[in-house]
Scaffold this active site. Structure first.
Site, mmCIF file in Angstrom:
data_model
loop_
_atom_site.group_PDB
_atom_site.id
_atom_site.type_symbol
_atom_site.label_atom_id
_atom_site.label_comp_id
_atom_site.label_asym_id
_atom_site.label_seq_id
_atom_site.Cartn_x
_atom_site.Cartn_y
_atom_site.Cartn_z
ATOM 1 N N HIS A 287 0.904 -1.294 -0.057
ATOM 2 C CA HIS A 287 -0.238 0.174 0.000
ATOM 3 C C HIS A 287 0.906 1.109 -0.106
ATOM 4 O O HIS A 287 0.157 2.434 -0.277
ATOM 5 C CB HIS A 287 -0.949 0.045 1.311
ATOM 6 C CG HIS A 287 -0.220 0.339 2.455
ATOM 7 N ND1 HIS A 287 0.620 -0.590 2.839
ATOM 8 C CD2 HIS A 287 -0.086 1.406 3.231
ATOM 9 C CE1 HIS A 287 1.150 -0.006 4.340
ATOM 10 N NE2 HIS A 287 0.695 1.203 4.239
ATOM 11 N N HIS B 247 1.852 6.927 -0.432
ATOM 12 C CA HIS B 247 1.023 6.196 0.600
ATOM 13 C C HIS B 247 -0.308 5.868 -0.154
ATOM 14 O O HIS B 247 -1.292 7.097 0.022
ATOM 15 C CB HIS B 247 0.858 6.901 1.839
ATOM 16 C CG HIS B 247 0.043 5.827 2.857
ATOM 17 N ND1 HIS B 247 -1.229 5.457 2.824
ATOM 18 C CD2 HIS B 247 0.508 5.014 3.963
ATOM 19 C CE1 HIS B 247 -1.467 4.677 3.870
ATOM 20 N NE2 HIS B 247 -0.625 4.303 4.505
#
Length: 165
Positions: free
Chosen positions: A71, A86
């Site tokens: 992620h 992110h």
């Protein structure tokens, strides 16, 4: 004769430009619906509401970390600035679902190299948001981070940050 012998020579600041790693709409960090990012606890930067699921390298540098859950990724620029990308908010909980890494820790990358791909529909359905913070995660170790005022960006084309270290 020896007066400069023990002086520490101050190095010249090195400036790098961070280009958009994702195509989409720029969101000020303060407007990200996650207090960790909005309050800049992770560092200075901006966020992007992605228009597609492609993430490219925003700088020339080295992949320092591809998170196990895919992620997020950190790329270290040539001036030692660490850029954290992110992807989405609360996406760690997806445990890698919808993410594909195209690089690994230690890879040398150039601006535009494909880092990650992700399924926006999966993120929109199962995470809090697809908004993607792009953070200088070692802000305390750089001299200055400047946001470049843009509203829409194309990955690899538009500059979003200047980092002086």
């Amino acid at each position: 004769m020896f007066k400069n012998l023990f002086k520490i020579k101050e190095r010249e600041p090195k400036e790098i430009t961070v280009v958009a790693p994702i195509t989409g709409e720029i969101i000020p960090l303060e407007e990200v619906p996650d207090p960790v990012f909005a309050q800049k606890m992770m560092g200075e930067g901006v966020a992007v509401k992605p228009a597609n699921g492609e993430v490219i390298s925003p700088v020339d540098g080295e992949v320092k970390l591809v998170f196990q859950t895919k992620h997020a990724i950190i790329v270290e620029a040539e001036n030692n600035a660490e850029i954290l990308i992110h992807i989405g908010l609360d996406t760690v909980n997806l445990e890698g679902e919808g993410f594909t890494a195209h690089v690994k820790d230690g890879d040398i990358v150039k601006v535009g190299d494909k880092l990650m791909s992700f399924d926006i529909a999966t993120i929109e359905e199962k995470a809090t948001s697809s908004i993607t913070p792009i953070i200088i995660s070692n802000t305390d170790n750089v001299r200055e981070v400047k946001n470049i005022k843009v509203t829409e960006v194309t990955a690899g084309e538009n500059q979003i940050l200047q980092v002086i270290n």
